[in-house]
Design a protein around this motif. Structure first.
Motif, PDB file in Angstrom:
ATOM      1  N   LEU A 110      30.359  37.443  45.205  1.00 30.53           N
ATOM      2  CA  LEU A 110      31.384  38.291  45.812  1.00 30.53           C
ATOM      3  C   LEU A 110      32.637  38.363  44.950  1.00 30.53           C
ATOM      4  CD1 LEU A 110      30.994  37.329  49.579  1.00 30.53           C
ATOM      5  CD2 LEU A 110      30.235  39.420  48.429  1.00 30.53           C
ATOM      6  N   GLU A 111      32.983  37.265  44.290  1.00 30.79           N
ATOM      7  CA  GLU A 111      34.121  37.291  43.366  1.00 30.79           C
ATOM      8  C   GLU A 111      33.856  38.251  42.215  1.00 30.79           C
ATOM      9  OE1 GLU A 111      35.401  33.516  41.862  1.00 30.79           O
ATOM     10  OE2 GLU A 111      35.730  32.717  43.866  1.00 30.79           O
ATOM     11  N   ALA A 112      32.619  38.248  41.713  1.00 30.03           N
ATOM     12  CA  ALA A 112      32.275  39.162  40.622  1.00 30.03           C
ATOM     13  C   ALA A 112      32.379  40.615  41.077  1.00 30.03           C
ATOM     14  CB  ALA A 112      30.870  38.858  40.100  1.00 30.03           C
ATOM     15  N   LEU A 113      31.900  40.898  42.293  1.00 31.91           N
ATOM     16  CA  LEU A 113      32.019  42.264  42.822  1.00 31.91           C
ATOM     17  C   LEU A 113      33.484  42.660  42.998  1.00 31.91           C
ATOM     18  CD1 LEU A 113      29.171  42.394  45.506  1.00 31.91           C
ATOM     19  CD2 LEU A 113      29.188  43.404  43.216  1.00 31.91           C
ATOM     20  N   THR A 114      34.283  41.735  43.516  1.00 26.80           N
ATOM     21  CA  THR A 114      35.712  42.009  43.693  1.00 26.80           C
ATOM     22  C   THR A 114      36.378  42.263  42.346  1.00 26.80           C
ATOM     23  OG1 THR A 114      35.746  40.611  45.654  1.00 26.80           O
ATOM     24  CG2 THR A 114      37.867  41.080  44.623  1.00 26.80           C
ATOM     25  N   ASN A 115      36.023  41.456  41.345  1.00 19.41           N
ATOM     26  CA  ASN A 115      36.607  41.644  40.019  1.00 19.41           C
ATOM     27  C   ASN A 115      36.184  42.967  39.400  1.00 19.41           C
ATOM     28  OD1 ASN A 115      37.967  39.218  40.158  1.00 19.41           O
ATOM     29  ND2 ASN A 115      36.369  38.072  39.108  1.00 19.41           N
ATOM     30  N   GLN A 116      34.954  43.414  39.668  1.00 16.04           N
ATOM     31  CA  GLN A 116      34.525  44.729  39.187  1.00 16.04           C
ATOM     32  C   GLN A 116      35.353  45.832  39.845  1.00 16.04           C
ATOM     33  OE1 GLN A 116      30.313  44.939  39.965  1.00 16.04           O
ATOM     34  NE2 GLN A 116      29.776  44.226  37.919  1.00 16.04           N
ATOM     35  N   ASP A 117      35.586  45.698  41.151  1.00 16.01           N
ATOM     36  CA  ASP A 117      36.405  46.687  41.847  1.00 16.01           C
ATOM     37  C   ASP A 117      37.837  46.677  41.332  1.00 16.01           C
ATOM     38  OD1 ASP A 117      34.218  47.407  43.337  1.00 16.01           O
ATOM     39  OD2 ASP A 117      34.787  46.228  45.116  1.00 16.01           O
TER      40      ASP A 117
END
Length: 191
Positions: free
Chosen positions: A152-159
């Motif tokens: 989820l952190e990776a997805l947030t960082n992509q966003d």
């Protein structure tokens, strides 16, 4: 001429940096789904493997505690072969002879009552096994939580990266508009 000498000195460094950048960018990274990442983490985690091995050892302890109720039987065989001179007491002389002997033994023991110590040991080992099994589940749950959190952190960082890129594009277009207004004379350098 001095610029050319400085450029010639910087050329090897620039080429080295470019080679490093290409070597880092040429290494492909495998893209995993969340389920694949969870499966790899659960299958390859050392803590999960250690906890599983500890549970297997405790399971063997339970089996051993149950086996202690059975009687113990030991058997043994011993054989000797001797040759050489020996003293014959009947004739009072030394004679050459060989002697063979074979001995066998069989022992059995059974404990009748030990104050419920064996029963209590079986119960204690069963509870230790349950504790080890719940420890495995706890470690797996913690690992799943960690992987999902990182995912989820990776997805947030992509966003956040996408939002940052959009903000950069917007700021660049605003800068271009302000630059045009400055060049036309609608804005001053202070604006």
């Amino acid at each position: 001429m001095k610029k050319e000498c400085g450029f010639m000195k910087m050329l090897p460094i620039a080429l080295s940096v470019l080679c490093l950048l290409f070597s880092f960018s040429s290494q492909a990274q495998e893209v995993l789904t969340l389920e694949e990442a969870l499966n790899q983490a659960l299958n390859n985690n050392l803590q999960v493997k250690q906890a599983s091995l500890q549970a297997a050892l405790t399971e063997e302890d339970v089996k051993q505690a149950r086996m202690n109720f059975f009687p113990t039987v030991n058997a043994g065989v011993d054989g000797n072969l001797r040759w050489g001179k020996s003293f014959d007491q009947l004739t009072g002389s030394l004679i050459n002879q060989s002697t063979n002997s074979l001995n066998g033994s069989l022992n059995a023991s059974a404990s009748v009552f030990q104050g419920f110590a064996r029963t209590n040991q079986v119960s204690a080992n069963k509870y230790l096994l349950l504790a080890d099994q719940s420890n495995i589940e706890k470690i797996k749950s913690d690992l799943v939580l960690s992987v999902v959190t990182n995912y989820l952190e990776a997805l947030t960082n992509q966003d956040l990266l996408a939002a940052g890129e959009q903000q950069l594009a917007l700021s660049q277009s605003q800068l271009e508009v302000e630059q045009i207004n400055y060049e036309v004379g609608n804005k001053t350098l202070a604006d």
